[in-house]
Design an enzyme around this catalytic site. Structure first.
Site, PDB file in Angstrom:
ATOM      1  N   ARG A 116       0.844  -1.191   0.000  1.00 11.32           N
ATOM      2  CA  ARG A 116       0.000   0.000   0.000  1.00 11.32           C
ATOM      3  C   ARG A 116       0.882   1.245   0.000  1.00 11.32           C
ATOM      4  O   ARG A 116       1.925   1.278   0.656  1.00 11.32           O
ATOM      5  CB  ARG A 116      -0.899   0.045   1.238  1.00 11.32           C
ATOM      6  CG  ARG A 116      -2.113  -0.887   1.199  1.00 11.32           C
ATOM      7  CD  ARG A 116      -3.148  -0.438   0.148  1.00 11.32           C
ATOM      8  NE  ARG A 116      -4.352  -1.235   0.165  1.00 11.32           N
ATOM      9  CZ  ARG A 116      -4.580  -2.294  -0.622  1.00 11.32           C
ATOM     10  NH1 ARG A 116      -3.666  -2.695  -1.484  1.00 11.32           N
ATOM     11  NH2 ARG A 116      -5.738  -2.928  -0.558  1.00 11.32           N
ATOM     12  N   GLU A 124      -3.884   7.281  -5.549  1.00 11.10           N
ATOM     13  CA  GLU A 124      -4.274   6.342  -6.611  1.00 11.10           C
ATOM     14  C   GLU A 124      -5.698   6.615  -7.020  1.00 11.10           C
ATOM     15  O   GLU A 124      -6.538   6.844  -6.145  1.00 11.10           O
ATOM     16  CB  GLU A 124      -4.173   4.902  -6.107  1.00 11.10           C
ATOM     17  CG  GLU A 124      -2.759   4.475  -5.800  1.00 11.10           C
ATOM     18  CD  GLU A 124      -2.669   2.985  -5.424  1.00 11.10           C
ATOM     19  OE1 GLU A 124      -3.648   2.250  -5.624  1.00 11.10           O
ATOM     20  OE2 GLU A 124      -1.621   2.584  -4.927  1.00 11.10           O
ATOM     21  N   HIS A 143      -0.803  -0.311  -9.643  1.00 16.74           N
ATOM     22  CA  HIS A 143      -1.533  -1.174  -8.687  1.00 16.74           C
ATOM     23  C   HIS A 143      -2.144  -2.391  -9.397  1.00 16.74           C
ATOM     24  O   HIS A 143      -3.365  -2.566  -9.424  1.00 16.74           O
ATOM     25  CB  HIS A 143      -2.638  -0.378  -7.961  1.00 16.74           C
ATOM     26  CG  HIS A 143      -3.068  -1.019  -6.667  1.00 16.74           C
ATOM     27  ND1 HIS A 143      -3.293  -0.311  -5.509  1.00 16.74           N
ATOM     28  CD2 HIS A 143      -3.313  -2.310  -6.355  1.00 16.74           C
ATOM     29  CE1 HIS A 143      -3.665  -1.156  -4.545  1.00 16.74           C
ATOM     30  NE2 HIS A 143      -3.694  -2.363  -5.042  1.00 16.74           N
TER      31      HIS A 143
HETATM   32  C1  DGY Z   1      -5.807  -6.123  -2.534  1.00 17.88           C
HETATM   33  O1  DGY Z   1      -6.456  -7.176  -2.653  1.00 17.88           O
HETATM   34  O2  DGY Z   1      -5.679  -5.566  -1.448  1.00 17.88           O
HETATM   35  C2  DGY Z   1      -5.220  -5.542  -3.772  1.00 17.88           C
HETATM   36  O3  DGY Z   1      -4.442  -4.438  -3.477  1.00 17.88           O
HETATM   37  C3  DGY Z   1      -6.300  -5.177  -4.775  1.00 17.88           C
HETATM   38  O4  DGY Z   1      -7.250  -4.386  -4.163  1.00 17.88           O
END
Ligand code: DGY
Length: 321
Positions: free
Chosen positions: A240, A269, A287
């Site tokens: 993240r 994002e 991402h």
């Molecule tokens: C997650 O599953 O957390 C990925 O980042 C996609 O949202």
């Protein structure tokens, strides 16, 4: 035949997921595939029994306090749930689930793509050839950092971190990790546990982030922790954006303290960080850690499995609150 539960699917999921959802639920879905705003979430919550959101829909405390009483379950199509105020949802009696395990392989693949690409200057090489500006070759040309046999540090040795550690074995890397608690030896994949970042960071030629974004991990990579990495090391983030203080990272890249970085996640994002994008030694992806055909099906099925269990009166396997 009782009425099917009404389900809002916020984004376009895999075709197989949509077909199964439409077979078993009365599905509300907008093919425009735009992120659900706070107003949309609140409005839909008055007319649906369940929502399958992605990390693009934010269930903040304010949103949760305004949710309609009909909504019983949020079955996330994601493993990360930092977009959900879990305490607020629990206090409203709304069940929340996520999709662990099924995206570990895909995410570790992207982490390795970034690791290799950042180390071996993939972006610079690709642009040179693609732009027609590759006009000479020399032994001193495009020299990068070897991966084989180097030290990999992992922060967050959950399912993705463990797959990453196993893949690193294929490159004869020595793996070190930091986690809230030490794993049983069978799950450690031979990696060395560090109780504190202070001992982990100096051991990293590469550092890969695999922990969730929480209050405790917000900006876990900052000016101070970056300075503890060896000069010339490489940072990889597929977890993240909130884990990294991007201005501290930019400074570490500009000064040459970090040799490179590979990022699939950003504080903002979609969009990313234009200041980081200006550096050719920062390998950027939008991402897409879990974005494979197999994994999208697996995530969708896992979210539906959780919903099915809930509507059968059982506890969903991935219940968080
Ligand atoms: C997650 O599953 O957390 C990925 O980042 C996609 O949202």
């Amino acid at each position: 035949m009782p009425d099917k539960p009404v389900l809002w699917i916020t984004r376009t999921l895999s075709a197989n997921t949509m077909a199964r959802a439409q077979r078993d639920y009365e599905v509300i879905f907008d093919p425009a595939d735009a992120p659900g705003t706070a107003d949309m979430i609140i409005e839909h919550s008055k007319n649906v029994d369940a929502i399958i959101p992605c990390h693009s829909e934010i269930f903040s405390q304010d949103v949760v306090s305004a949710l309609g009483d009909r909504l019983k379950i949020i079955a996330n199509h994601s493993v990360g749930v930092d977009h959900c105020d879990l305490a607020a949802l629990e206090s409203r009696g709304i069940v929340v689930t996520n999709t662990p395990d099924v995206l570990s392989d895909a995410t570790a693949e992207i982490a390795f793509l970034l690791l290799l690409g950042a180390a071996r200057r993939a972006i610079e090489g690709d642009s040179l050839v693609r732009s027609g500006q590759w006009t000479s070759w020399s032994p001193s040309f495009m020299v990068g950092h070897q991966v084989t046999g180097k030290r990999l540090g992992i922060i967050g040795m959950g399912k993705v971190g463990q797959v990453m550690a196993r893949r690193a074995r294929g490159f004869d890397m020595q793996v070190h990790y930091h986690n809230r608690s030490q794993l049983p030896p069978a799950d450690e994949c031979g990696a060395v546990f560090h109780k504190s970042l202070d001992t982990l960071l100096p051991e990293c030629d590469f550092l890969s982030l695999h922990c969730p974004a929480t209050e405790a991990t917000q900006h876990i990579i900052n000016r101070e922790t970056l300075q503890k990495l060896p000069s010339g090391s490489i940072l990889i983030n597929t977890a993240r954006g909130a884990l990294v203080d991007e201005s501290a990272l930019e400074q570490a890249i500009s000064s040459g303290h970090l040799a490179a970085a590979g990022l699939d996640c950003f504080a903002t994002e979609p969009c990313g960080n234009p200041i980081l994008s200006a550096h050719p030694n920062v390998f950027l992806l939008p991402h897409i850690g879990s974005a494979t055909f197999d994994t999208r099906d697996a995530m969708g099925y896992r979210a539906l499995d959780n919903l099915d269990a809930f509507f059968r009166g059982e506890t969903p396997g991935d219940r968080l609150v």
